[in-house]
Design an enzyme around this catalytic site. Structure first.
Site, PDB file in Angstrom:
ATOM      1  N   SER A 256       4.063  -0.169 -16.101  1.00 49.75           N
ATOM      2  CA  SER A 256       3.108   0.637 -15.353  1.00 49.75           C
ATOM      3  C   SER A 256       3.706   1.037 -14.014  1.00 49.75           C
ATOM      4  CB  SER A 256       1.843  -0.201 -15.132  1.00 49.75           C
ATOM      5  OG  SER A 256       0.846   0.565 -14.521  1.00 49.75           O
ATOM      6  N   ASP A 257       3.267   2.182 -13.510  1.00 51.98           N
ATOM      7  CA  ASP A 257       3.676   2.601 -12.178  1.00 51.98           C
ATOM      8  C   ASP A 257       2.521   3.366 -11.546  1.00 51.98           C
ATOM      9  OD1 ASP A 257       6.297   2.713 -10.444  1.00 51.98           O
ATOM     10  OD2 ASP A 257       5.223   4.594 -10.121  1.00 51.98           O
TER      11      ASP A 257
END
EC number: 3.6.1.9
Length: 191
Positions: free
Chosen positions: A74-75
């Site tokens: 995730s970012d």
């Protein structure tokens, strides 16, 4: 509730927030991390950066993952007035970012990627956040007490500043925290 068909879920993140959110879905998973350069092409639209970086982080595991694993990465990015607000390097940068967000709205985008030996799926979620006007005293207090140097936009919505500063959001609270759990659930139930 979610049947991964014998696959093992790996959360590739050091974030305690992402750990807790994923745990909240009732999934068994392990954590595995790897340092990845978070660079993106300069011509990439800002609205695509979170998904791009998330996929980049996932693909860093490609050569070493096992057949029965699904890697989840995730970012999260913060965009204000077409400006990318990353993680602040120091107190002055954090203060500058929070002053920009004060009394304004901004966009938080979280990208998530799922990588197995067979496929890679990347999705993004968008949430608009509205901040009240913050005083310098409030900004200083938050930075001194919470040291938000590991957070995009220099804040965590689940911390003090979120309690006192966020007037409303349009979208998912969990996207702002760094993991749109509704999308994680959607992808994994269809896996």
């Amino acid at each position: 509730m979610i049947d991964l068909g014998g696959k093992k879920l790996i959360l590739a993140s050091k974030s305690p927030r992402r750990f807790e959110l994923l745990k909240g879905l009732g999934l068994d998973f392990e954590v595995r991390t790897k340092e990845t350069e978070e660079n993106y092409p300069s011509n990439l639209p800002l609205s695509d950066v979170a998904g791009y970086l998330s996929e980049l982080k996932a693909k860093a595991f490609q050569d070493e993952m096992k057949e029965d694993e699904i890697i989840l990465t995730s970012d999260t990015v913060v965009i204000h007035n077409d400006e990318f607000l990353g993680k602040p390097l120091d107190k002055n940068v954090a203060k500058e970012m929070l002053r920009k967000l004060s009394g304004n709205d901004h966009l938080v985008i979280t990208g998530i990627s799922f990588l197995s030996k067979e496929k890679c799926i990347t999705k993004q979620d968008f949430t608009k956040v509205y901040f009240k006007e913050l005083s310098d005293q409030e900004i200083d207090y938050y930075i001194d007490q919470y040291q938000p140097f590991d957070k995009a936009g220099a804040y965590g919505i689940q911390e003090w500043i979120g309690y006192v500063g966020v007037q409303k959001i349009e979208g998912s609270y969990f996207t702002v925290m760094g993991l749109p759990v509704h999308l994680v659930y959607e992808v994994l139930t269809q896996w």
